[in-house]
Design a protein around this motif. Structure first.
Motif, PDB file in Angstrom:
ATOM      1  N   ARG A 137       7.358  18.263 -40.229  1.00  0.00           N
ATOM      2  CA  ARG A 137       7.516  18.115 -41.985  1.00  0.00           C
ATOM      3  C   ARG A 137       8.566  17.306 -42.540  1.00  0.00           C
ATOM      4  O   ARG A 137       9.631  17.568 -42.538  1.00  0.00           O
ATOM      5  CB  ARG A 137       7.759  19.502 -42.338  1.00  0.00           C
TER       6      ARG A 137
ATOM      7  N   GLU B  32       0.769  26.968 -44.719  1.00  0.00           N
ATOM      8  CA  GLU B  32       0.739  25.711 -43.595  1.00  0.00           C
ATOM      9  C   GLU B  32       1.686  25.927 -42.530  1.00  0.00           C
ATOM     10  O   GLU B  32       2.858  25.929 -42.903  1.00  0.00           O
ATOM     11  CB  GLU B  32       0.859  24.535 -44.408  1.00  0.00           C
TER      12      GLU B  32
ATOM     13  N   ARG C 213       0.641  17.985 -37.606  1.00  0.00           N
ATOM     14  CA  ARG C 213       0.532  19.139 -36.420  1.00  0.00           C
ATOM     15  C   ARG C 213      -0.149  18.766 -35.524  1.00  0.00           C
ATOM     16  O   ARG C 213      -1.329  17.906 -35.421  1.00  0.00           O
ATOM     17  CB  ARG C 213      -0.096  20.430 -37.451  1.00  0.00           C
TER      18      ARG C 213
ATOM     19  N   SER D 169       4.481  21.556 -35.461  1.00  0.00           N
ATOM     20  CA  SER D 169       4.435  20.974 -36.750  1.00  0.00           C
ATOM     21  C   SER D 169       5.451  20.266 -37.132  1.00  0.00           C
ATOM     22  O   SER D 169       6.707  20.695 -36.818  1.00  0.00           O
ATOM     23  CB  SER D 169       4.256  21.852 -37.843  1.00  0.00           C
TER      24      SER D 169
ATOM     25  N   LEU E  46       3.108  16.964 -43.946  1.00  0.00           N
ATOM     26  CA  LEU E  46       2.783  17.700 -42.420  1.00  0.00           C
ATOM     27  C   LEU E  46       2.259  17.224 -41.295  1.00  0.00           C
ATOM     28  O   LEU E  46       0.864  16.948 -41.697  1.00  0.00           O
ATOM     29  CB  LEU E  46       2.511  19.221 -42.630  1.00  0.00           C
TER      30      LEU E  46
END
Length: 838
Positions: free
Chosen positions: A536, A45, A544, A534, A542
């Protein structure tokens, strides 16, 4: 090769970062390369939305072809005319990938990260200029990765709407033998398949591995006459029109306006008469689902040359055969006394088309590492060859001369057989598309940032495309009765690109991805940037977002194909005025369109914002996306061209000609939402899973020039475009068996060919096509060592597609009574046995 400043800049970035990496020599970690980036990473990811379909998920769909697999994914747009229609020279028997409401030539298809050759036969409009995915054996696929935010900055100009990367088995030891069989509940559309694959050599211990797979697939056709919805083009039984053809074998006399007078040459059976003598072309011969005869072979070998260098080779050979039959051709005939009539010469027999398509690809590569720097070089040669061999057609000029002279009676089946046979021709169209590529790239990690090491990649590519599409002289001159006049093309071009990419872990929470690619073609060059980020905040959450600039070069046939001429009628105040005639005129003439060597690239922008959550038993992602495209390639309408003065005169007939070659006058916008939500938990008996995947289009709109935007979403139009597609799956997995149920739904449509605008929306009285849901059930058993048994039912409720008047009304569609978003196969039973051995 002349290098631009951008090329030098990208190369400098790569060289500098490689020097930093060599100096620091960080500890090497296990990294993988994910579609959408050339930088290997630990986590799958990242900033780009990539959907991965695993081997296990593929098996649970019960798909026996790649086309059927992709139709089960909500991400992929469905338009299955190639599998349903048997009368399209460029499309029948093929399947391609569409995404984001854009055409198939805007999606890049890869096999193990390498480009495949596109179809050798396509229309000048660009339709069909894409990879035929029917050439890829589903049994050899280990997983599919779908990049959903465009990939022009990484992969090249044709990755505007997205990238689909089919990844096959590697470093495989042992053998695998499988057979499969399926048939509809009506005992047609029967499918038979077999696969054998094997690999030997352990790459890590024996320094080599060779894997090979052979796949054979055969499918019987389904005829239109064998389904209630399509058994007749007299759709009055559904409240639709009677679309039986006035080109009747009994001959309908025509008046001065070329309309049937109600009189026939031969007496018409009462059941065939409705204002004129009608011919029902759905009542026999034509297919509702095409047959197939496919064979695919693939072999992948790898060799550890040194501890740091690996060599690899890949061979793909695939062949697809199709056989189509159509009714004798409709046309306008003349009697010796000059009487015109619309007829169909049955004594000539059915028109036959045999299509043979072969695809080959050979790839050689070297991969290695120097410290933390990974590098690779590869060369590939691919070819698609298509031969359309027709038979039982008639020479138009000679046949019409014989009917006008009275030596052939077009309404009789007792003419001199020798004379009839002497009038027959066998048109042939042969096309090849060759793709040769050279690629080199390197990637690695450089200095440390607060969130980790900076990742980088840089590379160069050079490729050559060569197209030869050659219909024979009879076909290009329009001399085949019942044939479609087709344009030839013979063209070649070479291009190169250089790209650079950086992954910047700015902090433990934030990663920035940037990429820049420069593509140089003989007629245009373009720099395509990409920026993605992104965030997190926790390990389970997450956010993005990405932006990509894209451009799409015109296809070779769009640039260099021969002109295409077709008959047309001019009428109405605007067209008549442009011809200097009274407003009530009705004039026969010609339309000349097709290629334009002055076309420019199509340009676009893609935006994506999404969120990913992985919290215990629940995981999911939601992504909003938008695409804006300008300078899209399309043709002006006949009226637009005439008002601009694009009018001439045909030298042979003196009739008016309007010129409508392709232009960069289109604009397109697409916006929508993807959601993929999963819940998985264990019980005492096994694991229960739920998954819901949906793609929703807020709108897809397009326009030509400065005209109003037309909205495609939720309207049949010229290509039916559903507002949303949803796949809901419930699964249960125990130790030796599993059961999966899938609910696949496509939303309804406004049943009209007229596309709405802001000023002129959909009328509240417009007929609605209902949404359509099919339920699939598949069970697997693995309780015997090495053996896997699969049994399933697709469309278990035997749902038939909802009726569409728009489809029934126009021969621009399949005229089977439903949108080309579904099939009328109905309930389908299948089973498969697979045995693995060491």
């Amino acid at each position: 090769m002349k290098m631009t400043r951008l090329a030098y800049a990208v190369a400098s970035i790569g060289l500098a970062t490689s020097v930093w990496a060599a100096d620091e020599q960080p500890k090497k970690t296990e990294r993988i390369e994910v579609t959408g980036s050339s930088i290997k990473r630990v986590s799958k990811e990242g900033p780009a939305p990539v959907e991965t379909v695993t081997k296990k998920q593929i098996e649970k769909t019960g798909a026996t072809t790649v086309n059927e697999l992709l139709k089960s994914l909500s991400t992929i747009d469905i338009f299955d005319q190639g599998e349903l229609a048997s009368n399209s020279p460029a499309g029948s028997g093929k399947a391609s990938v569409r995404m984001r409401g854009m055409s198939e030539n805007q999606v890049l298809v890869l096999l193990n990260g390498k480009r495949l050759p596109r179809s050798a036969i396509a229309d000048s409009s660009g339709a069909g200029d894409a990879v035929d995915i029917n050439m890829i054996p589903v049994s050899a696929i280990e997983r599919v990765e779908i990049l959903k935010d465009g990939g022009s900055a990484i992969y090249g100009a044709d990755a505007v709407a997205g990238v689909v990367n089919f990844i096959t088995k590697k470093n495989y030891q042992g053998g695998d033998v499988g057979v499969r069989f399926g048939t509809s509940s009506r005992h047609d559309g029967t499918e038979k398949g077999a696969t054998i694959s094997g690999g030997f050599g352990d790459f890590d211990e024996q320094r080599f591995n060779v894997f090979a797979a052979l796949d054979v697939f055969k499918r019987d056709p389904i005829l239109r006459k064998d389904r209630e919805i399509s058994k007749s083009v007299d759709f009055r039984r559904f409240g639709g029109p009677d679309r039986r053809s006035v080109s009747s074998p009994y001959g309908n006399k025509l008046g001065p306006d070329f309309q049937p007078t109600g009189e026939t040459i031969k007496p018409c059976p009462p059941e065939m008469y409705n204002d004129a003598c009608k011919y029902d072309f759905n009542a026999e011969l034509l297919t509702a689902y095409n047959g197939a005869d496919r064979t695919s072979f693939m072999s992948i070998g790898s060799l550890k040359i040194t501890e740091a260098i690996k060599g690899s080779a890949q061979i793909v050979l695939a062949q697809n055969k199709d056989h189509f039959e159509a009714h004798p051709a409709p046309d306008t005939f003349v009697l010796p006394d000059g009487t015109l009539y619309a007829g169909r010469f049955l004594q000539g027999g059915p028109r036959i088309s045999d299509r043979k398509s072969t695809t080959s690809q050979f790839v050689l590569g070297l991969d290695g590492a120097v410290g933390s720097i990974d590098w690779s070089v590869s060369a590939s040669k691919g070819r698609n060859k298509v031969v359309n061999q027709d038979s039982n057609y008639l020479d138009r000029k000679r046949f019409k001369a014989e009917t006008a002279a009275g030596r052939i009676d077009g309404t009789s089946q007792t003419n001199d057989p020798a004379l009839v046979e002497s009038l027959k021709v066998s048109p042939r169209r042969e096309g090849t598309f060759d793709l040769t590529t050279l690629d080199a790239k390197f990637s690695g990690e450089a200095f440390q940032l607060p969130g980790g090491a900076l990742g980088y990649a840089a590379g160069v590519s050079r490729w050559t495309e060569k197209l030869s599409d050659r219909p024979d002289e009879l076909t290009t001159s329009g001399s085949v009765l019942g044939g479609i006049q087709q344009a030839s093309a013979d063209a070649k071009r070479s291009a190169y690109a250089v790209f650079g990419e950086l992954a910047l872990p700015i902090s433990k929470m934030v990663e920035l991805q940037t990429a820049l690619r420069y593509d140089h073609y003989p007629t245009a060059s373009k720099t395509s940037p990409k920026v993605a980020v992104s965030i997190r905040p926790t390990k389970d959450l997450l956010f993005r977002s990405s932006y990509t600039s894209s451009f799409k070069m015109p296809g070779l046939k769009q640039l260099y194909g021969a002109p295409e001429q077709g008959a047309t009628d001019f009428y109405g105040p605007e067209q008549c005025g442009a011809l200097g005639l009274p407003a009530t005129c009705e004039v026969q003439g010609f339309n000349v369109g097709g290629a334009n060597p002055n076309l420019k690239p199509e340009k676009g922008k893609t935006f994506n914002i999404g969120v990913v959550l992985d919290a215990g038993p629940f995981s999911g992602s939601v992504d909003w996306w938008a695409i804006q495209q300008r300078d899209a390639i399309t043709s002006p309408s006949e009226t637009e061209a005439m008002l601009e003065g694009q009018i001439g005169t045909d030298a042979q007939t003196g009739r008016p000609v309007v010129f409508t070659p392709l232009r960069n006058i289109g604009q397109m916008e697409s916006r929508g939402l993807d959601a993929d939500l999963s819940l998985r938990f264990k019980t005492a008996l096994g694991t229960v899973s739920f998954r819901d995947a949906v793609t929703y289009y807020r709108y897809i709109k397009q326009r030509r020039g400065n005209g109003d935007f037309e909205y495609l979403t939720g309207v049949y139009g010229t290509t039916p475009t559903a507002r949303w597609r949803n796949t809901f799956t419930v699964g249960f997995d125990a130790s030796t068996w599993s059961v999966t149920t899938a609910f696949r739904t496509v939303s309804g449509l406004n049943d009209t060919s007229k596309l709405p605008t802001v000023a002129n929306g959909i009328s509240p009285t417009t007929r609605q096509i209902a949404s359509h849901t099919e339920i699939d059930l598949v069970g697997s058993y693995t309780g015997i060592k090495g053996l896997k048994l699969d049994l399933g039912v697709k469309n278990i409720a035997d749902r038939m597609p909802p009726f569409s008047i728009t489809n029934a009304s126009s021969n621009a569609n399949t005229q089977m009574g439903f949108a080309e978003l579904y099939s009328s196969r109905g309930r389908f039973f299948y089973g498969a046995v697979n045995y693995k051995f060491k």
